[in-house]
Design a protein around this motif. Structure first.
Motif, short mmCIF file in Angstrom:
data_model
loop_
_atom_site.label_atom_id
_atom_site.label_comp_id
_atom_site.label_asym_id
_atom_site.label_seq_id
_atom_site.Cartn_x
_atom_site.Cartn_y
_atom_site.Cartn_z
N SER A 70 0.83 -1.20 0.00
CA SER A 70 0.00 0.00 0.00
C SER A 70 0.88 1.26 0.00
O SER A 70 0.58 2.24 -0.69
CB SER A 70 -0.92 -0.03 1.22
OG SER A 70 -1.71 1.13 1.28
N ASP A 71 1.97 1.24 0.75
CA ASP A 71 2.90 2.38 0.74
C ASP A 71 3.54 2.55 -0.64
O ASP A 71 3.69 3.67 -1.13
CB ASP A 71 4.00 2.18 1.79
CG ASP A 71 3.53 2.58 3.20
OD1 ASP A 71 2.75 3.54 3.32
OD2 ASP A 71 3.95 1.92 4.16
N THR A 185 -6.75 -4.47 0.67
CA THR A 185 -6.37 -4.56 -0.74
C THR A 185 -5.40 -3.43 -1.08
O THR A 185 -5.84 -2.29 -1.16
CB THR A 185 -7.61 -4.39 -1.64
OG1 THR A 185 -8.65 -5.24 -1.16
CG2 THR A 185 -7.30 -4.69 -3.09
N PRO A 186 -4.12 -3.72 -1.25
CA PRO A 186 -3.22 -2.61 -1.63
C PRO A 186 -3.57 -2.16 -3.04
O PRO A 186 -3.70 -2.98 -3.94
CB PRO A 186 -1.83 -3.24 -1.56
CG PRO A 186 -2.05 -4.72 -1.67
CD PRO A 186 -3.42 -5.00 -1.14
N ARG A 187 -3.74 -0.84 -3.22
CA ARG A 187 -4.23 -0.30 -4.50
C ARG A 187 -3.09 -0.08 -5.47
O ARG A 187 -2.87 1.05 -5.96
CB ARG A 187 -4.99 0.99 -4.24
CG ARG A 187 -6.16 0.84 -3.28
CD ARG A 187 -7.24 -0.09 -3.83
NE ARG A 187 -8.41 -0.13 -2.95
CZ ARG A 187 -9.42 -0.97 -3.13
NH1 ARG A 187 -9.41 -1.82 -4.14
NH2 ARG A 187 -10.44 -0.96 -2.31
N ASP A 203 -1.38 6.83 1.21
CA ASP A 203 -2.28 5.72 1.55
C ASP A 203 -2.82 5.96 2.95
O ASP A 203 -2.13 6.47 3.83
CB ASP A 203 -1.61 4.35 1.39
CG ASP A 203 -0.64 4.02 2.52
OD1 ASP A 203 0.18 4.88 2.87
OD2 ASP A 203 -0.72 2.89 3.04
N SER A 205 -3.84 4.94 6.30
CA SER A 205 -3.67 3.86 7.28
C SER A 205 -4.09 4.32 8.67
O SER A 205 -4.53 3.52 9.49
CB SER A 205 -2.22 3.38 7.30
OG SER A 205 -1.34 4.47 7.48
N TYR A 257 -6.14 1.42 4.25
CA TYR A 257 -5.23 1.12 3.14
C TYR A 257 -5.85 1.44 1.79
O TYR A 257 -5.70 0.71 0.82
CB TYR A 257 -4.67 -0.30 3.24
CG TYR A 257 -3.93 -0.43 4.55
CD1 TYR A 257 -2.71 0.22 4.73
CD2 TYR A 257 -4.49 -1.08 5.62
CE1 TYR A 257 -2.07 0.20 5.95
CE2 TYR A 257 -3.87 -1.10 6.86
CZ TYR A 257 -2.66 -0.47 7.01
OH TYR A 257 -2.02 -0.47 8.22
N GLU A 258 -6.58 2.56 1.76
CA GLU A 258 -7.07 3.11 0.51
C GLU A 258 -6.14 4.25 0.10
O GLU A 258 -5.33 4.71 0.91
CB GLU A 258 -8.51 3.64 0.68
CG GLU A 258 -9.52 2.56 1.04
CD GLU A 258 -9.72 1.53 -0.08
OE1 GLU A 258 -9.27 1.78 -1.21
OE2 GLU A 258 -10.32 0.47 0.20
N LEU A 259 -6.25 4.70 -1.16
CA LEU A 259 -5.47 5.85 -1.60
C LEU A 259 -6.31 7.11 -1.52
O LEU A 259 -7.46 7.13 -1.96
CB LEU A 259 -4.98 5.66 -3.04
CG LEU A 259 -4.02 4.50 -3.28
CD1 LEU A 259 -3.59 4.46 -4.76
CD2 LEU A 259 -2.79 4.60 -2.37
#
Ligand code: ADP
Ligand code: MG
Length: 319
Positions: A70-71, A185-187, A203, A205, A257-259
């Motif tokens: 995610s990062d 879900t890492p975008r 992201d 968090s 963990y969304e953008l």
């Protein structure tokens, strides 16, 4: 015990053509493509702090890698390699195998190779270092948001926090929400697609407001968020029927963990198309303004009266 565990790990990992030397030597040797810059980050998960103690080992494995991917996603980087530091209370082979099921399932999805790490005895803690690359000078950053830009969010913020709250309350538990907590879900593809569209990106968090706040600080701008524009879900509404509580959770709950990113209004259709291309939902939730304030408007367009806070590790009263 370490040698047996390391051997179990080594046997299961996939490799990549750009790994000159993986697990088994004193360090890994990796080939960075010409013209690309290395993007790297590390995040640690401590048992009981970053995941509930009853979390399945498979889910711990997934999450340990997911939070790092995610990062990388927030930087617009293509993930490539990772390192895994495992601190385990017992030399528990069954735990490690189950952990790897989740970890390697996500690694495979993104073609990430596990190229090394460290295995020690101690309280359960997992630290992952992820590495990826971007074309030189192209990494997305927190700074860059411009007055007039729109503020976007992917997914549905607050679902993971609702899952955590249900787990704490000990009542009815929604498996969809718990899955948002355990298997974020890492975008990654969205981050790549946004590289030439977004002006700033982070992201989420530690809560939407806290993390958007980092973008505002870095960009030296303010923003106005409209609660009425926040994406919701039936699972979230069913779990938290009270609208004010739900808003608080969506704005300041952690583990999304969304953008969260900004882009000029002229790019709105391009952003929509880019996100659709990678099956990621995204919505405009506000606007970047002059000044350094973060304003929140309720569904009626009035200043929101709720409490505005994010999650801070050193402020234990919040959890
Ligand atoms: P050293 O004493 O040189 O640090 P180790 O015995 O710790 O060596 O590790 C041996 C090899 O196994 C190294 O290549 C290391 O990167 C790898 N390794 C150790 N633990 C892990 C792990 N948890 N995941 C992946 N690779 C690991
Ligand atoms: Mg070592």
């Amino acid at each position: 015990m370490e040698f047996d565990l390391i051997e179990r790990i080594r046997r299961r990992v996939a490799t990549r053509a750009d790994v000159a030397l993986g697990i088994g030597d004193d360090a890994a040797v990796l080939r960075i493509p010409t013209g690309q810059e290395l993007v790297t980050c590390v995040d640690t998960l401590n048992a009981g702090v970053h995941f509930p103690l009853d979390t399945a080992p498979e889910d711990i494995g997934w999450k340990a890698l997911a939070v790092n991917l995610s990062d990388l996603a927030a930087m617009g980087a293509t993930p490539a390699w990772c390192l895994l530091s495992l601190s385990l209370p017992h030399g528990d082979a069954a735990f490690v195998e189950a952990f790897l099921d989740g970890f390697l399932a996500l690694a495979k999805q993104h073609e990430v190779a596990l190229v090394g790490g460290d295995t020690t005895r101690g309280p359960l803690a997992i630290s992952v270092t992820a590495m990826g690359f971007v074309p030189a000078g192209k990494a997305l950053q927190r700074r860059g948001a411009q007055v007039g830009d729109e503020v976007w969010i992917t997914g549905v913020p607050g679902e993971a926090a609702a899952g955590l709250q249900q787990w704490r309350d000990g009542g009815a538990r929604d498996t969809v929400l718990r899955a948002r907590l355990d298997r974020p879900t890492p975008r990654v593809s969205a981050g790549l697609a946004l590289r030439d569209l977004a002006t700033a990106c982070i992201d989420v968090s530690d809560g939407l407001l806290a993390d958007l706040g980092h973008v505002l600080n870095a960009s030296e701008v303010g923003a106005c968020l409209e609660l009425g524009k926040l994406p919701g879900s039936s699972a979230l509404s069913a779990a938290i029927p009270d609208a004010a509580k739900r808003a608080t959770l969506q704005l300041s709950g952690g583990d999304d963990y969304e953008l969260c990113f900004t882009a000029p209004p002229s790019q709105r259709e391009a952003v929509d198309a880019a996100l659709a291309q990678c099956d990621t939902a995204g919505r405009v939730i506000g606007t970047i303004e002059a000044g350094l304030e973060l304003r929140v408007l309720d569904a009626m367009g009035e200043p929101w009266q709720g409490v505005v806070r994010g999650w801070n590790h050193f402020d234990q009263e919040q959890r």
